[in-house]
Design an enzyme around this catalytic site. Structure first.
Site, PDB file in Angstrom:
ATOM      1  N   ASP A  23      74.738  40.599 -71.192  1.00 26.41           N
ATOM      2  CA  ASP A  23      75.630  39.646 -71.837  1.00 26.41           C
ATOM      3  C   ASP A  23      77.029  39.849 -71.270  1.00 26.41           C
ATOM      4  O   ASP A  23      77.396  40.947 -70.867  1.00 26.41           O
ATOM      5  CB  ASP A  23      75.617  39.882 -73.347  1.00 26.41           C
ATOM      6  N   ASP A  67      66.893  37.118 -77.625  1.00 28.30           N
ATOM      7  CA  ASP A  67      67.285  38.497 -77.898  1.00 28.30           C
ATOM      8  C   ASP A  67      67.869  38.545 -79.292  1.00 28.30           C
ATOM      9  O   ASP A  67      68.384  37.535 -79.796  1.00 28.30           O
ATOM     10  CB  ASP A  67      68.340  38.985 -76.895  1.00 28.30           C
TER      11      ASP A  67
END
Length: 377
Positions: A91, A270
């Protein structure tokens, strides 16, 4: 970083496919265990691989602050640092920066923020985030974005889209001008923003799709908006993003969320829920959530989840796990985390099978009804 569709559900937008990376082929739809700091809490890399999971998620913001890029680069990248042979998605840190509302300033060129560790000041730009992820060596790299709350107004969502769009172009150009450090390919994912406003989502998607990348992410959901709005927005994304592109729905979610969003054409997920909730004594089963600390499990000698294929779920009883949590034994955290991750990974495998068999719609309805009926609140 090729994505290919293998099968499609005839009655929903669900599909199966594969994402090809230099660290292996990943079957979609899939769920990524979250290893924010380069580790999935209480689990070794070997245990994550044995779930089985071929990809995990780590976080650029946190790795940049600790252990720092000099340590990661000295190890030869995150794969070697944590002894992980599978793929890694990182990320960009946009969500973490969003959570530092009183400690960051966003402008057209980047964001200045104070570390939540020691208050030191740092600067992220779209280009720097690419450079950091080159050092980390992740297979899938997220572009820096502005992640607004789902409870903000239209003006703030529009501002987030405008800045995210500008940053995406800068990231893309910088990505093309740089090369991987460790001899294998990396891919970038732009993040479509826009809150729960259809026109803003369309505008964000239109520009980012012009970059013509293989994989696209959908951000700014599961951040406070009503569940119905999240699902409606996901449906828009299925219509907006071409079928040949993979769709990564960031930060989602519960088992029911996963089923509902696969039904709406999403491929990648996720969430910290399975690991975080495990450490807080909540387990996921085919009959819903249970809180293993509850007194009703003190003398319950049934298996944690008889239908689970997890070896641990077939070995230990609810009574034993209840005892471990009451005694604050670390083993309780390990067993519950392994169980929850197995539940999520098995759920994704079941969905892939049901889609391939063209029985996904009926199965999904049955799964959701049973799961919701059995929840232990």
């Amino acid at each position: 970083m090729k994505f290919q569709i293998l099968s499609e559900c005839k009655k929903t937008a669900a599909r199966t496919g594969q994402i090809h990376t230099d660290h292996g082929i990943i079957d979609t739809p899939f769920f990524m265990p979250v290893g924010t700091y380069g580790s999935v809490k209480t689990q070794t890399s070997e245990e994550i691989k044995n779930l089985p999971s071929d990809i995990l998620l780590s976080n650029t913001y946190h790795l940049y602050l600790r252990p720092g890029m000099d340590i990661v680069e000295g190890a030869g990248g995150l794969h070697k640092f944590m002894n992980w042979k599978g793929a890694i998605l990182t990320d960009s840190g946009g969500y973490q920066i969003y959570s530092l509302e009183s400690h960051r300033t966003i402008d057209n060129d980047g964001v200045t923020f104070k570390s939540h560790y020691d208050g030191s000041e740092h600067r992220f730009t779209p280009e720097k985030i690419i450079d950091i992820q080159r050092i980390i060596g992740s297979d899938l790299m997220m572009i820096l974005d502005v992640c607004p709350s789902g409870e903000l107004n239209l003006k703030e969502w529009r501002n987030a889209v405008d800045i995210t769009t500008k940053w995406a172009q800068k990231s893309y150009e910088h990505f093309k001008s740089t090369k991987p450090q460790y001899g294998y390919n990396q891919s970038i994912l732009p993040i479509i923003q826009g809150g729960t406003n259809q026109k803003l989502r369309e505008a964000s998607a239109k520009y980012l799709l012009d970059l013509d990348l293989e994989n696209y992410a959908i951000g700014g959901l599961a951040v406070g908006e009503p569940k119905k709005e999240m699902l409606k927005t996901t449906e828009w994304m299925n219509d907006l993003i071409p079928q040949e592109k993979s769709r990564y729905l960031m930060g989602v979610g519960t088992p029911v969320d996963l089923v509902e969003c696969v039904k709406r054409g999403m491929d990648m997920f996720d969430c910290v829920i399975p690991t975080r909730n495990a450490r807080n004594s909540q387990l996921f089963t085919h009959d819903g959530k249970i809180n293993i600390r509850n007194a009703c499990y003190k003398n319950d000698y049934s298996l944690i989840d008889p239908e689970s294929k997890s070896p641990l779920s077939q070995k230990y009883t609810k009574a034993y796990l209840h005892h471990l949590f009451r005694m604050n034994e670390i083993l309780g955290l390990r067993i519950s985390t392994t169980h929850n991750l197995n539940f999520y990974i098995e759920l994704m495998a079941t969905m892939r099978r049901k889609i391939s068999e063209n029985s996904f719609e009926s199965w999904s309805n049955e799964f959701i009804a049973r799961y919701n009926k059995g929840n232990d609140e």
